[in-house]
Write an enzyme that holds these catalytic residues in place. Structure first.
Site, short mmCIF file in Angstrom:
data_model
loop_
_atom_site.label_atom_id
_atom_site.label_comp_id
_atom_site.label_asym_id
_atom_site.label_seq_id
_atom_site.Cartn_x
_atom_site.Cartn_y
_atom_site.Cartn_z
N SER A 1 5.25 17.45 24.47
CA SER A 1 5.09 16.00 24.62
C SER A 1 3.83 15.53 23.90
O SER A 1 3.86 14.57 23.13
CB SER A 1 5.00 15.63 26.10
OG SER A 1 6.20 15.96 26.72
N ALA A 2 2.72 16.19 24.14
CA ALA A 2 1.47 15.77 23.51
C ALA A 2 1.36 16.29 22.08
O ALA A 2 1.00 15.54 21.17
CB ALA A 2 0.28 16.26 24.34
N GLU B 1 4.81 26.20 16.86
CA GLU B 1 5.54 26.07 18.12
C GLU B 1 6.16 27.43 18.46
O GLU B 1 6.87 28.02 17.63
CB GLU B 1 6.62 24.99 18.00
CG GLU B 1 7.69 24.99 19.08
CD GLU B 1 7.13 24.95 20.51
OE1 GLU B 1 6.28 24.11 20.80
OE2 GLU B 1 7.58 25.80 21.33
N HIS C 1 5.41 18.98 37.19
CA HIS C 1 4.32 18.17 36.64
C HIS C 1 2.95 18.85 36.70
O HIS C 1 1.97 18.22 37.13
CB HIS C 1 4.23 16.85 37.41
CG HIS C 1 5.42 15.96 37.25
ND1 HIS C 1 5.70 14.90 38.10
CD2 HIS C 1 6.42 15.95 36.34
CE1 HIS C 1 6.80 14.29 37.72
NE2 HIS C 1 7.27 14.91 36.65
C1 LIG Z 1 12.63 20.25 34.17
C2 LIG Z 1 11.56 19.23 33.92
C3 LIG Z 1 11.81 17.90 34.23
C4 LIG Z 1 10.81 16.96 34.04
N1 LIG Z 1 11.12 15.64 34.22
C5 LIG Z 1 10.22 14.71 33.86
C6 LIG Z 1 10.59 13.34 33.81
O1 LIG Z 1 11.73 12.96 34.02
N2 LIG Z 1 9.63 12.44 33.48
C7 LIG Z 1 8.34 12.83 33.21
O2 LIG Z 1 7.50 11.96 32.97
N3 LIG Z 1 7.99 14.11 33.22
C8 LIG Z 1 8.90 15.06 33.48
N4 LIG Z 1 8.57 16.38 33.39
C9 LIG Z 1 7.18 16.73 33.06
C10 LIG Z 1 6.77 16.38 31.65
O3 LIG Z 1 7.83 16.61 30.75
C11 LIG Z 1 5.52 17.20 31.29
O4 LIG Z 1 4.46 16.81 32.14
C12 LIG Z 1 5.06 16.99 29.86
O5 LIG Z 1 6.11 17.24 28.98
C13 LIG Z 1 3.88 17.92 29.55
O6 LIG Z 1 3.54 17.78 28.20
P1 LIG Z 1 2.58 18.81 27.48
O7 LIG Z 1 2.43 18.35 26.09
O8 LIG Z 1 1.36 18.99 28.29
O9 LIG Z 1 3.31 20.22 27.53
P2 LIG Z 1 4.74 20.68 27.00
O10 LIG Z 1 5.63 19.54 26.75
O11 LIG Z 1 5.18 21.73 27.97
O12 LIG Z 1 4.43 21.34 25.60
C14 LIG Z 1 3.83 22.58 25.41
C15 LIG Z 1 4.42 23.19 24.16
O13 LIG Z 1 3.65 24.31 23.77
C16 LIG Z 1 4.51 25.37 23.40
N5 LIG Z 1 3.77 26.61 23.57
C17 LIG Z 1 3.39 27.20 24.72
N6 LIG Z 1 2.71 28.32 24.46
C18 LIG Z 1 2.63 28.43 23.12
C19 LIG Z 1 2.03 29.38 22.25
N7 LIG Z 1 1.38 30.43 22.71
N8 LIG Z 1 2.16 29.19 20.91
C20 LIG Z 1 2.83 28.11 20.41
N9 LIG Z 1 3.42 27.20 21.20
C21 LIG Z 1 3.31 27.35 22.54
C22 LIG Z 1 5.69 25.22 24.33
O14 LIG Z 1 6.83 25.90 23.85
C23 LIG Z 1 5.85 23.71 24.36
O15 LIG Z 1 6.65 23.25 23.31
C24 LIG Z 1 9.53 17.35 33.57
C25 LIG Z 1 9.30 18.68 33.23
C26 LIG Z 1 10.30 19.62 33.39
C27 LIG Z 1 10.05 21.06 33.02
#
Ligand SMILES: Cc1cc2nc3c(=O)[nH]c(=O)nc-3n(C[C@H](O)[C@H](O)[C@H](O)COP(=O)(O)OP(=O)(O)OC[C@H]3O[C@@H](n4cnc5c(N)ncnc54)[C@H](O)[C@@H]3O)c2cc1C
Length: 570
Positions: free
Chosen positions: A74-75, A95, A508
């Site tokens: 997401s971020a 990724e 979350h």
């Molecule tokens: C089943 C589910 C349902 C949800 N429903 C909702 C909803 O309806 N609405 C809402 O607001 N939020 C929802 N969330 C939560 C929300 O999606 C997350 O809070 C948000 O996506 C987090 O964003 P992020 O960028 O921190 O991490 P992420 O989106 O998890 O991104 C992290 C990325 O880093 C990658 N990564 C990890 N380790 C490595 C590595 N070593 N090397 C390279 N890449 C790596 C991962 O593969 C991933 O693509 C849900 C989450 C889940 C799992």
């Protein structure tokens, strides 16, 4: 006679494909109508899906980039796309997971299937001491879009107070009135621009049409309003409290993950952006106090890639603290116990884990088969206060068109539905703990659910709210019998037993590399990691405290602001 190819129409179809606006069947029929033979149309589909991102299995390893972004979630995808669009710099995204080219991701109704696919990585919590030592399954999206590719698509910024609390606690510059312009800028809200909403931005945000709403969602709204809870017309429109039709990251029937909204458009605009999938990062390379690159697996082989400007860690709230720790950034004593030479003593790494509690709420057997959803199984939400003296709502309830309960509650009924509930301003704090210097070993995840008794009080109030709506007259034509908590709600002891068994993750996790200025802060308000040059964190880890709403919108906003900060636009 050979068909004459209409390249203009084929290019239009390819552009729609790259933007995720078409499925395979319609792409192939469009390409064939434009003169392509089936085999060629199929090959174009495959190539079109891959053109903008490459697997490390099919390309050579890059040597360097100006910026390296770890994780396209997401971020990370938001940040990388925006940064590449805003600067002339080269941006490399690494990724760990796969591309997002699948109907399991694009079709909003199929997210439960995406959770049982290679786009999801499955973790577990440690036994939860305040929830009967239960181990809670903990899925995370893995691949382009990260969790935005498998989540339930609810788009909620949270409460104004969330951001003002962040700023008060040291995240200066992240007050509500500072983040609101970015929220408006990044969205394309179907309701149009207003003082609080934006139109024309990269991320389409829509709401379900109540006329096409699920019968159970319609009953939810009727039930709640008939009980005297006034409807909220838009929960991102200044009033979070009350029952509401949700905002969704869905557009023209397709999920809008961050790869679709931010990465692909940047590539289509010719930005210097390279996106590698199946490229898991193993560790950061820190030399003389500066992060100069990363080591990752390219087609399974460890390689090093250099960053001439910065590395940005966006691997999510579980893996970001792991990568910091195994790279020598964390509590010094803990690092030494793992045989890792400490580079920076930052005791906050992995601490401060927060998650909303998702309770099983109330589950019902239905009088008739539950119809399919036109949307995401979850079209209505309801934030409320467990205590009227609170200034911000702290609980919620939501209708889902499928039965939903933890395995420990042993729900057998398949023809049913649920009104789930959440503790949205939890007091409990947990931790992500790295136990090995080996990057392949998953960390221990302890959200410490219900450690604070106030969270149990809120969970009970949320469950009662769900029961009140579910047992209202609005559901009379649908409801056959309350299955859960049912008889378990009859005594205080069995009710507490139910509540402890009902706890699961709201998906979350946040807070494990928090932004601030105190000793437990990991990044400063510019998202720069303390004690290391050239390294920022931009993902859910940096939230000092969890927002009152779902965490996708704030994670996207964090990525968006990070890009603006790095590009010098803030
Ligand atoms: C089943 C589910 C349902 C949800 N429903 C909702 C909803 O309806 N609405 C809402 O607001 N939020 C929802 N969330 C939560 C929300 O999606 C997350 O809070 C948000 O996506 C987090 O964003 P992020 O960028 O921190 O991490 P992420 O989106 O998890 O991104 C992290 C990325 O880093 C990658 N990564 C990890 N380790 C490595 C590595 N070593 N090397 C390279 N890449 C790596 C991962 O593969 C991933 O693509 C849900 C989450 C889940 C799992």
């Amino acid at each position: 006679m050979h068909n004459i190819l209409d390249t203009k129409r084929i290019n239009e179809a390819l552009r729609d494909h790259a933007a995720g606006k078409t499925d395979r069947r319609s792409f192939i029929s469009r390409a064939m109508a434009a003169g392509a033979a089936f085999a060629m149309a199929d090959a174009l589909w495959l190539a079109g899906g891959k053109a903008w991102a490459q697997s490390t299995r099919e390309t050579t390893a890059p040597k360097a980039a100006d910026y390296i972004v770890i994780g396209a979630g997401s971020a990370g995808a938001t940040l990388a796309g925006e940064l590449a669009k805003r600067t002339d710099a080269s941006v490399l995204v690494l990724e760990g997971g796969l591309s997002d080219n699948s109907p399991l991701i694009t079709d909003p109704a199929r997210w439960p299937e995406a959770l049982a696919s290679p786009f999801t990585k499955h973790y577990n919590t440690t036994p939860q001491a305040h929830a009967q030592d239960r181990v809670v399954p903990y899925p995370r999206g893995e691949g382009l879009g990260g969790c935005s590719s498998v989540n339930c698509m609810i788009y909620c910024r949270g409460a104004e107070a969330d951001y003002n609390d962040w700023a008060y606690d040291g995240a200066t510059g992240w007050e509500w009135d500072k983040v609101l312009p970015d929220y408006k800028e990044l969205e394309d809200w179907e309701g149009g621009a207003s003082e609080l909403r934006g139109a024309g931005g990269p991320l389409h945000v829509t709401r379900p049409d109540p006329a096409k709403g699920h019968e159970g969602a319609v009953a939810f709204m009727e039930g709640a309003t008939s009980l005297g809870y006034p409807e909220t017309k838009d929960f991102n429109g200044g009033q979070l409290e009350g029952p509401a039709w949700v905002n969704m990251t869905v557009h023209a029937g397709n999920r809008q993950n961050t790869a679709v909204a931010f990465l692909r458009p940047a590539i289509e605009q010719g930005a210097k952006l390279q996106v590698l999938t199946e490229a898991p990062v193993m560790r950061l390379i820190v030399e003389n106090g500066r992060c100069t690159g990363v080591q990752y697996l390219h087609n399974g082989q460890p390689v090093t890639v250099k960053a001439s400007k910065e590395v940005i860690l966006s691997a999510g709230a579980l893996i970001t603290p792991k990568l910091l720790t195994i790279s020598g950034i964390g509590e010094a004593a803990h690092l030494k116990s793992l045989g890792i030479a400490p580079l920076v003593d930052l005791p906050g790494v992995g601490q401060n884990l927060q998650d909303h509690v998702l309770g099983a709420g109330v589950n019902f057997e239905s009088k008739h088969p539950v119809p399919p959803t036109n949307y995401n199984h979850s079209e209505v939400y309801f934030w409320w206060k467990s205590d009227p003296s609170l200034t911000v709502p702290d609980i919620n309830a939501l209708y889902v068109s499928v039965p939903f309960a933890t395995t420990e509650l042993n729900l057998q009924q398949t023809n049913g539905y649920a009104i789930l509930c959440g503790v949205m301003r939890p007091k409990s704090r947990g931790a992500v703990t790295v136990t090995s210097s080996d990057p392949r070993v998953a960390p221990l995840i302890d959200p410490n659910y219900l450690a604070a008794e106030q969270d149990m009080v809120a969970l009970k109030a949320a469950t009662e709210l769900a029961r009140e709506i579910g047992n209202s007259a609005a559901y009379n034509d649908i409801r056959k019998a309350e299955l859960l908590p049912g008889a378990m709600a009859e005594s205080p002891e069995s009710y507490r037993d139910f509540l402890q068994k009902s706890v699961s993750t709201y998906f979350h996790p946040v807070g494990t590399a928090k932004m601030g200025t105190d000793a437990m802060s990991v990044v400063d308000p510019a998202l720069k990691v303390y004690g290391v040059e050239g390294l920022r964190v931009a993902d859910a880890s940096v939230m000092p405290s969890i927002t009152t709403g779902n965490t996708n919108a704030p994670s996207i906003m964090i990525g968006y602001r990070a890009a603006k900060m790095i590009a010098g636009d803030i």
